[in-house]
Design an enzyme around this catalytic site. Structure first.
Site, PDB file in Angstrom:
ATOM      1  N   GLY A  66       0.550 -23.694 -58.021  1.00 20.57           N
ATOM      2  CA  GLY A  66       2.001 -23.627 -58.141  1.00 20.57           C
ATOM      3  C   GLY A  66       2.551 -22.620 -57.153  1.00 20.57           C
ATOM      4  N   VAL A  93      -1.213 -28.045 -59.436  1.00 21.92           N
ATOM      5  CA  VAL A  93      -0.704 -27.323 -60.595  1.00 21.92           C
ATOM      6  C   VAL A  93       0.764 -26.977 -60.355  1.00 21.92           C
ATOM      7  CG1 VAL A  93      -0.960 -25.223 -61.975  1.00 21.92           C
ATOM      8  CG2 VAL A  93      -2.984 -26.360 -61.048  1.00 21.92           C
ATOM      9  N   CYS A  94       1.598 -27.386 -61.268  1.00 20.90           N
ATOM     10  CA  CYS A  94       3.040 -27.060 -61.214  1.00 20.90           C
ATOM     11  C   CYS A  94       3.688 -27.527 -59.916  1.00 20.90           C
ATOM     12  CB  CYS A  94       3.258 -25.564 -61.401  1.00 20.90           C
ATOM     13  SG  CYS A  94       2.666 -24.958 -62.974  1.00 20.90           S
ATOM     14  N   LEU A  95       3.370 -28.688 -59.484  1.00 19.12           N
ATOM     15  CA  LEU A  95       3.995 -29.201 -58.256  1.00 19.12           C
ATOM     16  C   LEU A  95       5.031 -30.229 -58.628  1.00 19.12           C
ATOM     17  CD1 LEU A  95       4.093 -29.289 -55.184  1.00 19.12           C
ATOM     18  CD2 LEU A  95       2.315 -30.999 -55.241  1.00 19.12           C
TER      19      LEU A  95
END
Length: 95
Positions: A66, A93-95
């Site tokens: 992220g 992750v968290c994209l």
């Protein structure tokens, strides 16, 4: 890379140990994967782009952590697309 991702790096290291592998990370700045706008030639940016693509192509897998804000978002999305195109394992992750 660095301290901001310390817990993520620890998790990747523990996963590598669990499967008896050595973890090697080659950091790529997401902004280096962003293409220059049409009509704006930047030889240095083109060189960074080619180097970043070469590193990504040589990788056995791609992990995109992220980020903070929207800096490099186009490069992160491009990394995901290239990983898919080149059939590389990808974890974002968290994209």
């Amino acid at each position: 890379g660095g301290d901001a991702y310390q817990s993520v790096l620890a998790a990747l290291h523990h996963a590598a140990v669990a499967i008896k592998r050595k973890l090697k990370i080659d950091w790529i700045d997401a902004t280096d994967l962003e293409k220059s706008p049409v009509g704006r030639d930047d030889p240095e940016a083109s060189e960074r782009l080619l180097a970043a693509e070469a590193k990504l192509r040589a990788a056995h897998g791609v992990f995109v952590p992220g980020g903070f804000g929207d800096r490099g978002i186009e490069g992160k999305a491009r990394a995901a697309g290239l990983a898919r195109e080149w059939r590389k394992p990808y974890f974002g992750v968290c994209l």
